[in-house]
Every structure is written in structure tokens, then in C-alpha cells.
Scaffold this motif. Structure first.
Motif, PDB file in Angstrom:
ATOM      1  N   VAL A 262       1.113  14.033 -24.024  1.00  0.00           N
ATOM      2  CA  VAL A 262       0.845  14.761 -25.264  1.00  0.00           C
ATOM      3  C   VAL A 262      -0.653  15.019 -25.427  1.00  0.00           C
ATOM      4  N   GLY A 263      -0.994  16.268 -25.724  1.00  0.00           N
ATOM      5  CA  GLY A 263      -2.383  16.661 -25.939  1.00  0.00           C
ATOM      6  C   GLY A 263      -3.088  17.191 -24.710  1.00  0.00           C
ATOM      7  N   ALA A 264      -2.477  17.055 -23.531  1.00  0.00           N
ATOM      8  CA  ALA A 264      -3.123  17.500 -22.288  1.00  0.00           C
ATOM      9  C   ALA A 264      -2.899  18.988 -22.064  1.00  0.00           C
ATOM     10  N   LYS A 265      -3.857  19.619 -21.412  1.00  0.00           N
ATOM     11  CA  LYS A 265      -3.692  20.979 -20.916  1.00  0.00           C
ATOM     12  C   LYS A 265      -3.481  20.877 -19.414  1.00  0.00           C
ATOM     13  N   VAL A 266      -2.341  21.357 -18.945  1.00  0.00           N
ATOM     14  CA  VAL A 266      -1.955  21.148 -17.560  1.00  0.00           C
ATOM     15  C   VAL A 266      -1.924  22.466 -16.796  1.00  0.00           C
ATOM     16  N   ALA A 267      -2.357  22.381 -15.542  1.00  0.00           N
ATOM     17  CA  ALA A 267      -2.295  23.532 -14.642  1.00  0.00           C
ATOM     18  C   ALA A 267      -0.912  23.572 -14.012  1.00  0.00           C
ATOM     19  N   VAL A 268      -0.205  24.668 -14.225  1.00  0.00           N
ATOM     20  CA  VAL A 268       1.171  24.803 -13.751  1.00  0.00           C
ATOM     21  C   VAL A 268       1.226  25.930 -12.725  1.00  0.00           C
ATOM     22  N   ARG A 269       1.740  25.624 -11.543  1.00  0.00           N
ATOM     23  CA  ARG A 269       1.960  26.663 -10.526  1.00  0.00           C
ATOM     24  C   ARG A 269       3.446  26.974 -10.468  1.00  0.00           C
ATOM     25  N   VAL A 270       3.765  28.264 -10.538  1.00  0.00           N
ATOM     26  CA  VAL A 270       5.157  28.688 -10.489  1.00  0.00           C
ATOM     27  C   VAL A 270       5.342  29.699  -9.369  1.00  0.00           C
ATOM     28  N   ALA A 271       6.584  29.752  -8.897  1.00  0.00           N
ATOM     29  CA  ALA A 271       6.989  30.822  -7.989  1.00  0.00           C
ATOM     30  C   ALA A 271       7.640  31.906  -8.833  1.00  0.00           C
ATOM     31  N   ARG A 272       7.040  33.096  -8.822  1.00  0.00           N
ATOM     32  CA  ARG A 272       7.559  34.227  -9.601  1.00  0.00           C
ATOM     33  C   ARG A 272       7.763  35.396  -8.635  1.00  0.00           C
ATOM     34  N   GLY A 273       9.020  35.694  -8.398  1.00  0.00           N
ATOM     35  CA  GLY A 273       9.310  36.731  -7.418  1.00  0.00           C
ATOM     36  C   GLY A 273       8.850  36.364  -6.019  1.00  0.00           C
ATOM     37  N   GLY A 274       8.835  35.051  -5.731  1.00  0.00           N
ATOM     38  CA  GLY A 274       8.430  34.583  -4.405  1.00  0.00           C
ATOM     39  C   GLY A 274       6.944  34.424  -4.222  1.00  0.00           C
ATOM     40  N   MET A 275       6.159  34.800  -5.235  1.00  0.00           N
ATOM     41  CA  MET A 275       4.699  34.705  -5.155  1.00  0.00           C
ATOM     42  C   MET A 275       4.180  33.644  -6.125  1.00  0.00           C
ATOM     43  N   ALA A 276       3.047  33.045  -5.776  1.00  0.00           N
ATOM     44  CA  ALA A 276       2.453  32.001  -6.614  1.00  0.00           C
ATOM     45  C   ALA A 276       1.798  32.597  -7.848  1.00  0.00           C
ATOM     46  N   GLN A 277       2.006  31.940  -8.981  1.00  0.00           N
ATOM     47  CA  GLN A 277       1.375  32.321 -10.240  1.00  0.00           C
ATOM     48  C   GLN A 277       0.872  31.048 -10.900  1.00  0.00           C
ATOM     49  N   ASP A 278      -0.402  31.034 -11.319  1.00  0.00           N
ATOM     50  CA  ASP A 278      -0.994  29.847 -11.940  1.00  0.00           C
ATOM     51  C   ASP A 278      -1.163  30.054 -13.436  1.00  0.00           C
ATOM     52  N   LEU A 279      -0.695  29.067 -14.215  1.00  0.00           N
ATOM     53  CA  LEU A 279      -0.756  29.113 -15.672  1.00  0.00           C
ATOM     54  C   LEU A 279      -1.377  27.822 -16.194  1.00  0.00           C
ATOM     55  N   THR A 280      -1.853  27.872 -17.428  1.00  0.00           N
ATOM     56  CA  THR A 280      -2.327  26.670 -18.116  1.00  0.00           C
ATOM     57  C   THR A 280      -1.526  26.507 -19.394  1.00  0.00           C
ATOM     58  N   LEU A 281      -0.852  25.353 -19.525  1.00  0.00           N
ATOM     59  CA  LEU A 281      -0.002  25.092 -20.683  1.00  0.00           C
ATOM     60  C   LEU A 281      -0.488  23.844 -21.412  1.00  0.00           C
ATOM     61  N   GLU A 282      -0.405  23.878 -22.733  1.00  0.00           N
ATOM     62  CA  GLU A 282      -0.779  22.725 -23.546  1.00  0.00           C
ATOM     63  C   GLU A 282       0.468  21.930 -23.899  1.00  0.00           C
ATOM     64  N   VAL A 283       0.440  20.638 -23.641  1.00  0.00           N
ATOM     65  CA  VAL A 283       1.575  19.763 -23.937  1.00  0.00           C
ATOM     66  C   VAL A 283       1.458  19.275 -25.375  1.00  0.00           C
ATOM     67  N   ILE A 284       2.512  19.487 -26.160  1.00  0.00           N
ATOM     68  CA  ILE A 284       2.525  18.994 -27.536  1.00  0.00           C
ATOM     69  C   ILE A 284       3.586  17.911 -27.666  1.00  0.00           C
ATOM     70  N   GLU A 285       3.645  17.275 -28.834  1.00  0.00           N
ATOM     71  CA  GLU A 285       4.667  16.258 -29.048  1.00  0.00           C
ATOM     72  C   GLU A 285       6.023  16.910 -29.237  1.00  0.00           C
ATOM     73  N   ARG A 286       7.027  16.345 -28.591  1.00  0.00           N
ATOM     74  CA  ARG A 286       8.358  16.919 -28.617  1.00  0.00           C
ATOM     75  C   ARG A 286       8.998  16.774 -29.992  1.00  0.00           C
ATOM     76  N   PRO A 287       9.487  17.896 -30.563  1.00  0.00           N
ATOM     77  CA  PRO A 287      10.282  17.808 -31.789  1.00  0.00           C
ATOM     78  C   PRO A 287      11.686  17.353 -31.462  1.00  0.00           C
ATOM     79  N   SER A 288      12.610  17.381 -32.417  1.00  0.00           N
ATOM     80  CA  SER A 288      13.997  17.003 -32.162  1.00  0.00           C
ATOM     81  C   SER A 288      14.672  18.111 -31.384  1.00  0.00           C
ATOM     82  N   SER A 289      14.649  17.973 -30.064  1.00  0.00           N
ATOM     83  CA  SER A 289      15.164  19.024 -29.193  1.00  0.00           C
ATOM     84  C   SER A 289      15.511  18.429 -27.860  1.00  0.00           C
ATOM     85  N   ARG A 290      16.384  19.077 -27.128  1.00  0.00           N
ATOM     86  CA  ARG A 290      16.758  18.626 -25.809  1.00  0.00           C
ATOM     87  C   ARG A 290      15.921  19.279 -24.732  1.00  0.00           C
ATOM     88  N   CYS A 291      15.103  20.231 -25.092  1.00  0.00           N
ATOM     89  CA  CYS A 291      14.238  20.883 -24.103  1.00  0.00           C
ATOM     90  C   CYS A 291      13.077  19.966 -23.754  1.00  0.00           C
TER      91      CYS A 291
END
Length: 292
Positions: A262-291
């Protein structure tokens, strides 16, 4: 574990542990707790449910009012405090538990009387995650279940040193022992925040084999993205395959959860259409959810 030289010593070991044990009197269930730190009792969250206060039964039968400082369903742990604690803190074992070790659990009846149950460790393993999502540092499974009233009871070796507390929240047939390392980590969070914060990106995922830059990789297919969640705000799309977070490969849900602080900004690499894509996502505290 330290074996006893004579069965005659076992009642003394039980009495030593019982000096730190309180009973929990609730409308729904009965259970036990143990003084883990000065003024702090660790108990079972499933026994206390949503209570904000609980009557604690002391060894002499006196009842005192305890304040429930926090509950964590994921590990079935609860923190309870009360103002005037004269009980000794439980003595803990530093030994690594082994299959076949003799152990016993100690609880307390509503009258203040001590109750105990005896058995052995039936299974030992590494870190695991409960079906409720809690991270538990070591798997310690008993060779049977826990008697009524022993949820949250300390489980000790033959010498009367506590290895953790018992819980029946994760199996119908076997009790498990929540180890000291897990208890200390969760208590710190409960006393500070009243809960254990869990990281959240706002996505649902499933393991998949994907192609990245022409090579096969294990990853997590994003099947849904919560509107206005951290993942959506960071540009993650349904159909992306997450292959790494912070440079660490993620091929399972456990890999993903371990990277969500919680609170970290993480570097996320994804495969999108077979090609690498780099994103930065901020992790927040999980609400009442299954995701995640």
C-alpha cells in the motif's frame, strides 16, 4: 522442541501456559486468548466477529472488559487490550516445529477453570495464504481439530513454550497454528490501524501463457478493470497480460499479491498485442472487493 523428561512435568507446563490465558465470553461463540505483549491479548477474529468490546475471563474467574483493537479475517487474528493486566506474557518457543512434535492447547472456561487438549503436529510447510487472503509465515497443521472454546488458544510444546495460537477457521478437519512471526506482524498493523491494509489495483486476473516479443512467458491476463481504480488510471487495459511488477516476474496470484504494498508506485510490464508496454501504477488500500 524441548521434550519432557517425565509425564509428571506436563501439568506444570500446562499451568505455566495457563497463567497467560484468558477466556473470551461472547454472545455467538466462546474462545480463548493469550497475553502476547504487556496489556495485549491475541485471540481469534472468528470468535469476536464484529465486536468492539469483549468480556475477558481471568484465571480467578473475574471478568474484565477488553477493547477489541482490530480484527484480521485473512489470518483469523484479533488484538484485544485492557487497562490493568497483571498476567504474565506467554513464554514463546524459538524452535522450528517438526511433524510429530507433541503439543497442547490451553483455554479457559467461563468459570475461570483451565481446559487443555493434547496432540501432535501433523504437517509442517512454508509460507502460505489462507482462502481469505491472509499471508501466514509457516504452515503448522495439527493432527486433528480444536475442541469448542479453543479457537485462539495458545498452542505450546511439551516444555510450556508457545509456538502460536490455534485456529479452526481454515479447515473443517484440522486445526492450524498461526505462528509467532505472523502474530507479531499482524498485531503491529492492528494496533496501529485497526486492520491489516491490503494492496489494491482494481483488477481481476487469471494465470495465462502469453507471447512477449516473440517469446513465450507466464503472466496474468487482465479480465476486468475497475472504473476509476489505480489500474484504470495508470492505463492498464482488459486483455493486457501482466508479466512483471518492479522487475519481478508474476505468473501467479501469489506473485501479484506479494508485490502490492500500500502506497507504493510500481513499475508494471505488460504484454499488449505481443509487445512490451511499461506502466506505472499506484497501489492503494483495498476496499471491500474481490479484485486485486
Amino acid at each position: 522442541m524441548n521434550p519432557i523428561s517425565s509425564p509428571d512435568q506436563l501439568p506444570d507446563s500446562v499451568a505455566r501456559v495457563a497463567a497467560s490465558v484468558v477466556g473470551l465470553a461472547t454472545r455467538r461463540h466462546s474462545g480463548a486468548g493469550v497475553l502476547w505483549r504487556p496489556g495485549v491479548v491475541v485471540a481469534s477474529a472468528s470468535v469476536l466477529w464484529r465486536a468492539s468490546q469483549v468480556a475477558l475471563v481471568l484465571p480467578d474467574g473475574e471478568q474484565v472488559q477488553g477493547e477489541v483493537r482490530g480484527l484480521d479475517a485473512g489470518t483469523d487474528l484479533a488484538a484485544v487490550t485492557w487497562a490493568a493486566s497483571s498476567l504474565p506474557v506467554a513464554e514463546r518457543s524459538s524452535a522450528v516445529p517438526r511433524v510429530g512434535d507433541f503439543v497442547f492447547a490451553v483455554g479457559r472456561e467461563p468459570s475461570g477453570l483451565t481446559q487443555a487438549s493434547f496432540g501432535h503436529i501433523g504437517l509442517v510447510g512454508g509460507e502460505w495464504r489462507s482462502w481469505r487472503g491472509g499471508r501466514i509465515d509457516r504452515l503448522i497443521r495439527l493432527d486433528g481439530g480444536l475442541y469448542p472454546g479453543l479457537n485462539g488458544a495458545p498452542v505450546a510444546d511439551a516444555a510450556g513454550q508457545v509456538i502460536g495460537i490455534g485456529s479452526s477457521a481454515f479447515s473443517r478437519h484440522h486445526g492450524v497454528v498461526l505462528p509467532g512471526a505472523t502474530i507479531d506482524r499482524v498485531l503491529d498493523a492492528l494496533l496501529a490501524h485497526g486492520r491489516v491494509p491490503h494492496g489494491y489495483l482494481g483488477i481481476a486476473v487469471q494465470p495465462v501463457r502469453a507471447t512477449l516479443d516473440g517469446a513465450g512467458v507466464d503472466g496474468l491476463l487482465v479480465s476486468s478493470v475497475a472504473e476509476d481504480g489505480p489500474a484504470a488510471q495508470g492505463g492498464l487495459l482488459v486483455g493486457d497480460v501482466i508479466v512483471s511488477i518492479g522487475g519481478t516476474a508474476v505468473g501467479t496470484l501469489e506473485d501479484l499479491r506479494s508485490q502490492l504494498q500500500v502506497g507504493a508506485k510500481v513499475a508494471v510490464r505488460v504484454a499488449r498485442g505481443g509487445m512490451a508496454q511499461d506502466l506505472t501504477l499506484e497501489v492503494i488500500e483495498r476496499p471491500s472487493s474481490r479484485c486485486h
